[in-house]
Design a protein around this motif. Structure first.
Motif, PDB file in Angstrom:
ATOM      1  N   THR A 109       0.842  -1.203   0.000  1.00 11.42           N
ATOM      2  CA  THR A 109       0.000   0.000   0.000  1.00 11.42           C
ATOM      3  C   THR A 109       0.873   1.247   0.000  1.00 11.42           C
ATOM      4  O   THR A 109       0.619   2.194  -0.747  1.00 11.42           O
ATOM      5  CB  THR A 109      -0.949   0.002   1.211  1.00 11.42           C
ATOM      6  OG1 THR A 109      -1.754  -1.176   1.161  1.00 11.42           O
ATOM      7  CG2 THR A 109      -1.831   1.223   1.218  1.00 11.42           C
ATOM      8  N   ARG A 110       1.901   1.227   0.829  1.00 12.28           N
ATOM      9  CA  ARG A 110       2.818   2.364   0.900  1.00 12.28           C
ATOM     10  C   ARG A 110       3.498   2.582  -0.472  1.00 12.28           C
ATOM     11  O   ARG A 110       3.599   3.709  -0.941  1.00 12.28           O
ATOM     12  CB  ARG A 110       3.878   2.113   1.975  1.00 12.28           C
ATOM     13  CG  ARG A 110       4.749   3.306   2.267  1.00 12.28           C
ATOM     14  CD  ARG A 110       5.769   3.048   3.378  1.00 12.28           C
ATOM     15  NE  ARG A 110       5.152   2.492   4.584  1.00 12.28           N
ATOM     16  CZ  ARG A 110       5.548   1.360   5.175  1.00 12.28           C
ATOM     17  NH1 ARG A 110       6.548   0.656   4.697  1.00 12.28           N
ATOM     18  NH2 ARG A 110       4.941   0.930   6.255  1.00 12.28           N
ATOM     19  N   GLU A 112       2.366   1.672  -3.477  1.00 12.84           N
ATOM     20  CA  GLU A 112       1.371   2.155  -4.445  1.00 12.84           C
ATOM     21  C   GLU A 112       1.048   3.619  -4.213  1.00 12.84           C
ATOM     22  O   GLU A 112       0.866   4.385  -5.174  1.00 12.84           O
ATOM     23  CB  GLU A 112       0.119   1.296  -4.384  1.00 12.84           C
ATOM     24  CG  GLU A 112       0.319  -0.078  -4.973  1.00 12.84           C
ATOM     25  CD  GLU A 112      -0.904  -0.971  -4.818  1.00 12.84           C
ATOM     26  OE1 GLU A 112      -1.868  -0.576  -4.119  1.00 12.84           O
ATOM     27  OE2 GLU A 112      -0.878  -2.077  -5.373  1.00 12.84           O
ATOM     28  N   ASN A 113       0.952   4.046  -2.951  1.00 10.99           N
ATOM     29  CA  ASN A 113       0.692   5.448  -2.655  1.00 10.99           C
ATOM     30  C   ASN A 113       1.846   6.332  -3.126  1.00 10.99           C
ATOM     31  O   ASN A 113       1.614   7.436  -3.628  1.00 10.99           O
ATOM     32  CB  ASN A 113       0.439   5.653  -1.162  1.00 10.99           C
ATOM     33  CG  ASN A 113      -0.907   5.105  -0.730  1.00 10.99           C
ATOM     34  OD1 ASN A 113      -1.819   4.950  -1.536  1.00 10.99           O
ATOM     35  ND2 ASN A 113      -1.026   4.785   0.552  1.00 10.99           N
ATOM     36  N   LYS A 116       1.596   6.605  -6.864  1.00  9.22           N
ATOM     37  CA  LYS A 116       0.499   7.509  -7.219  1.00  9.22           C
ATOM     38  C   LYS A 116       0.918   8.963  -7.028  1.00  9.22           C
ATOM     39  O   LYS A 116       0.643   9.830  -7.861  1.00  9.22           O
ATOM     40  CB  LYS A 116      -0.736   7.203  -6.370  1.00  9.22           C
ATOM     41  CG  LYS A 116      -1.976   7.960  -6.816  1.00  9.22           C
ATOM     42  CD  LYS A 116      -3.157   7.710  -5.884  1.00  9.22           C
ATOM     43  CE  LYS A 116      -3.627   6.286  -5.987  1.00  9.22           C
ATOM     44  NZ  LYS A 116      -4.844   6.039  -5.162  1.00  9.22           N
TER      45      LYS A 116
END
Length: 120
Positions: A109-110, A112-113, A116
């Motif tokens: 998640t980290r 991917e953030n 982004k």
């Protein structure tokens, strides 16, 4: 990770690898068959579009084959189910959803953030 979980994932990954390899064989067979003659240019274009689409799928499957083989290697060397970034255990639920994963949900998640935010 328990041995029974490792056995489960090894069987799952081995089955998936065999399935992917059989698809690759049928693609090669289909590509080596003699060229068909199309009287209509639209038919030829449609056929070529289908072949291009199939090749793109097989390319993605080829990449997945590499990931599956790497996951099987991690099972053999005892690192399967451990995040490559934080070295914490990856949850069984995550591994069932994506058995080739190398990151826990927090690290993924980290990542991917960050992608982004950087526009990657």
């Amino acid at each position: 990770m328990k041995q029974e979980d490792l056995d489960y994932f090894k069987a799952l990954l081995t089955e998936r690898l065999n399935e992917l390899l059989s698809h690759a064989d049928t693609t090669v067979t289909g590509m080596t068959q003699p060229k068909e003659n199309f009287a209509d240019p639209t038919d030829r274009a449609s056929h070529e579009a289908d072949r291009t689409f199939e090749l793109r799928i097989r390319d993605r499957e080829h990449k997945l084959i590499k990931k599956v083989k790497q996951a099987l290697e991690r099972i053999e060397n005892g690192t399967f189910g451990r995040c490559e970034l934080c070295e914490e255990d990856i949850s069984i639920e995550r591994l069932k959803a994506r058995p080739v994963t190398t990151q826990c949900i927090t690290c993924k998640t980290r990542e991917e953030n960050m992608e982004k935010a950087l526009g990657i």
